[in-house]
Design a protein around this motif. Structure first.
Motif, PDB file in Angstrom:
ATOM      1  N   GLY A  60       0.808  -1.214   0.000  1.00  0.00           N
ATOM      2  CA  GLY A  60       0.000   0.000   0.000  1.00  0.00           C
ATOM      3  C   GLY A  60       0.840   1.263   0.000  1.00  0.00           C
ATOM      4  N   VAL A  61       2.097   1.146   0.475  1.00  0.00           N
ATOM      5  CA  VAL A  61       3.024   2.277   0.479  1.00  0.00           C
ATOM      6  C   VAL A  61       3.905   2.252  -0.765  1.00  0.00           C
ATOM      7  CG1 VAL A  61       4.904   3.395   1.733  1.00  0.00           C
ATOM      8  CG2 VAL A  61       3.033   2.301   3.002  1.00  0.00           C
ATOM      9  N   ASN A  62       4.377   1.047  -1.121  1.00  0.00           N
ATOM     10  CA  ASN A  62       5.310   0.908  -2.237  1.00  0.00           C
ATOM     11  C   ASN A  62       4.715   1.325  -3.571  1.00  0.00           C
ATOM     12  OD1 ASN A  62       7.277  -0.141  -0.542  1.00  0.00           O
ATOM     13  ND2 ASN A  62       6.728  -2.269  -0.952  1.00  0.00           N
ATOM     14  N   ASP A  63       3.517   0.815  -3.858  1.00  0.00           N
ATOM     15  CA  ASP A  63       2.969   0.976  -5.202  1.00  0.00           C
ATOM     16  C   ASP A  63       2.778   2.430  -5.619  1.00  0.00           C
ATOM     17  OD1 ASP A  63       3.055  -1.725  -5.198  1.00  0.00           O
ATOM     18  OD2 ASP A  63       0.919  -2.063  -5.493  1.00  0.00           O
ATOM     19  N   ILE A 223      -4.585  12.907  -4.221  1.00  0.00           N
ATOM     20  CA  ILE A 223      -5.377  12.073  -5.125  1.00  0.00           C
ATOM     21  C   ILE A 223      -5.854  10.810  -4.405  1.00  0.00           C
ATOM     22  CG2 ILE A 223      -5.287  10.614  -7.191  1.00  0.00           C
ATOM     23  CD1 ILE A 223      -3.322  12.647  -8.363  1.00  0.00           C
ATOM     24  N   ILE A 224      -4.938  10.193  -3.647  1.00  0.00           N
ATOM     25  CA  ILE A 224      -5.243   8.935  -2.976  1.00  0.00           C
ATOM     26  C   ILE A 224      -6.195   9.132  -1.807  1.00  0.00           C
ATOM     27  CG2 ILE A 224      -4.243   7.033  -1.639  1.00  0.00           C
ATOM     28  CD1 ILE A 224      -1.728   7.327  -3.339  1.00  0.00           C
ATOM     29  N   THR A 225      -5.997  10.216  -1.045  1.00  0.00           N
ATOM     30  CA  THR A 225      -6.770  10.409   0.181  1.00  0.00           C
ATOM     31  C   THR A 225      -8.128  11.060  -0.052  1.00  0.00           C
ATOM     32  OG1 THR A 225      -5.603  12.503   0.588  1.00  0.00           O
ATOM     33  CG2 THR A 225      -4.738  10.511   1.630  1.00  0.00           C
ATOM     34  N   LYS A 226      -8.273  11.855  -1.108  1.00  0.00           N
ATOM     35  CA  LYS A 226      -9.567  12.449  -1.391  1.00  0.00           C
ATOM     36  C   LYS A 226     -10.537  11.378  -1.854  1.00  0.00           C
ATOM     37  CE  LYS A 226      -8.879  16.915  -0.697  1.00  0.00           C
ATOM     38  NZ  LYS A 226      -9.678  17.737   0.223  1.00  0.00           N
ATOM     39  N   LYS A 227     -11.800  11.568  -1.567  1.00  0.00           N
ATOM     40  CA  LYS A 227     -12.817  10.589  -1.935  1.00  0.00           C
ATOM     41  C   LYS A 227     -13.223  10.793  -3.399  1.00  0.00           C
ATOM     42  CE  LYS A 227     -14.647   9.995   2.726  1.00  0.00           C
ATOM     43  NZ  LYS A 227     -15.833  10.088   3.603  1.00  0.00           N
ATOM     44  N   PHE A 234      -9.095   2.387  -6.671  1.00  0.00           N
ATOM     45  CA  PHE A 234      -7.844   1.867  -6.113  1.00  0.00           C
ATOM     46  C   PHE A 234      -8.136   0.931  -4.949  1.00  0.00           C
ATOM     47  CE2 PHE A 234      -4.790   2.397  -2.612  1.00  0.00           C
ATOM     48  CZ  PHE A 234      -3.665   1.827  -3.182  1.00  0.00           C
ATOM     49  N   LEU A 235      -9.039   1.340  -4.043  1.00  0.00           N
ATOM     50  CA  LEU A 235      -9.377   0.520  -2.885  1.00  0.00           C
ATOM     51  C   LEU A 235     -10.054  -0.780  -3.312  1.00  0.00           C
ATOM     52  CD1 LEU A 235      -9.577   0.138   0.160  1.00  0.00           C
ATOM     53  CD2 LEU A 235     -11.709   1.442   0.129  1.00  0.00           C
ATOM     54  N   ALA A 236     -11.003  -0.682  -4.249  1.00  0.00           N
ATOM     55  CA  ALA A 236     -11.697  -1.885  -4.717  1.00  0.00           C
ATOM     56  C   ALA A 236     -10.727  -2.862  -5.375  1.00  0.00           C
ATOM     57  CB  ALA A 236     -12.805  -1.492  -5.701  1.00  0.00           C
ATOM     58  N   SER A 237      -9.811  -2.342  -6.176  1.00  0.00           N
ATOM     59  CA  SER A 237      -8.824  -3.191  -6.849  1.00  0.00           C
ATOM     60  C   SER A 237      -7.880  -3.824  -5.842  1.00  0.00           C
ATOM     61  CB  SER A 237      -8.028  -2.375  -7.868  1.00  0.00           C
ATOM     62  OG  SER A 237      -8.878  -1.829  -8.848  1.00  0.00           O
TER      63      SER A 237
END
Length: 368
Positions: A60-63, A223-227, A234-237
């Protein structure tokens, strides 16, 4: 050269080769690495499970960081993602050999070598994977051509899964002896590098980075933290791929210790891959009628519910076949949408709702 020209057969074959080179990396690791570490290398199962858990958390951090580095890699006369794919495949193939053979050949520090090489895989494979997936939106801006390439990608992954699922158990044979693993992994390392290199060499990047439209680490975080749609996708994948990893690893033990027949894994693999093709066809029909998002959700629900049928009788072969086939049909719905939605997101500007004050390009490309 127009960015929406049709992709020729030669380039499609090259794209297929690039995807073939991607398959053995995770396919063999997910299905056979744990049983190899415990039965051949002699590592403690709890220590291996801890390693895999740590690696998934670090993913989750690396990608996102690897994606940022790959995207900011300098453009060259040979392209952008083609170059990073070649570099990544070479480094990943070398580390892949270390991952399997390092702990087996070492006289000590076996677990340490396993930790180092497995965590390195979590960095080097994303270089390959992100580069490969990023080729799709830069090869063409034509949505129909991208959908065709996404379908090709999904088909290659199905055939690759069939090859690994059928050939793997037959080559390995006795899971407590190293001979079968050595042949399988050595062949996989050659495929990882050679097929990826040939594939990357044969495709074209028609869309290049637009000057002045780069994004920063801060933008990436927002980008990642905003809904947004990208973060939700990303979360679903992430959840889907994680569950697939767990299922692949556990299923090997299921065939050996519950079903009592490791060779049955080959037969079920053939059933599941065949069952994915109706899902792929259905995926195209549903996406046209109800859209890609809802089609993707339907596939996810199928993959969630149908495996639970096995709880009816965990040793029943007919129940195993039916549940596996239905779940694989759901996976067939997911795979084309997974790459198609990703390519659509990557090729567009993502705008948050008014008032949130953020407009960030997920990728920064324009027509060559």
């Amino acid at each position: 050269m127009s960015s929406n020209e049709k992709i020729g057969l030669k380039e499609k074959i090259s794209f297929a080769f690039a995807n073939m080179g991607n398959i053995p990396v995770t396919a063999l690791v997910n299905s056979f690495l744990l049983i190899f570490y415990t039965n051949v290398v002699g590592l403690d199962p709890a220590a291996c499970a801890t390693l895999f858990l740590i690696a998934r958390i670090l993913d989750g951090v690396n990608d996102p960081i690897v994606g940022y580095v790959v995207d900011h890699f300098p453009n060259t006369k040979h392209g952008h993602f083609r170059v990073t794919l070649m570099i990544g495949s070479f480094l990943c193939a070398l580390n892949y050999l270390l991952l399997w053979f390092g702990p087996m050949m070492a006289t000590g520090f076996k677990l340490g070598i396993a930790y180092i090489s497995y965590l390195l895989l979590g960095i080097l494979f994303p270089v390959m994977d992100i580069s490969l997936n990023s080729l799709l939106p830069v090869m063409t801006s034509d949505a129909r051509e991208r959908d065709k390439l996404s379908g090709l990608k999904g088909t290659i992954y199905l055939l690759g899964s069939l090859a690994v699922g059928v050939v793997g158990p037959l080559v390995i044979g006795d899971t407590s002896k190293s001979g079968g693993y050595i042949a399988l992994v050595a062949g996989a390392a050659v495929i990882i590098f050679l097929f990826s290199f040939i594939g990357a060499w044969g495709v074209k990047e028609r869309i290049k980075a637009a000057p002045g439209q780069s994004y920063s680490i801060k933008d990436l975080y927002r980008i990642i933290t905003k809904k947004t749609g990208s973060s939700k996708f990303f979360l679903a994948s992430l959840l889907y791929t994680t569950s697939s990893y767990v299922s692949s690893t556990v299923s090997t033990y299921n065939y050996i210790y519950i079903i009592g027949d490791f060779s049955m894994m080959s037969a079920i693999s053939m059933v599941t891959v065949v069952a994915m093709f109706p899902g792929i066809i259905l995926s195209g029909i549903l996406s046209t009628r109800i859209g890609k998002k809802y089609t993707y959700v339907i596939g996810l629900l199928a993959c969630l519910c149908f495996p639970m049928l096995r709880l009816i009788n965990v040793v029943s072969i007919p129940v195993l076949i039916i549940s596996s086939a239905l779940a694989s049909c759901g996976a067939g719905i997911i795979v084309p949408q997974l790459y198609s939605i990703q390519a659509d997101n990557d090729g567009l500007w993502w705008n948050l709702k008014p008032g949130r004050g953020l407009k960030v390009p997920l990728l920064r490309y324009q027509v060559l």
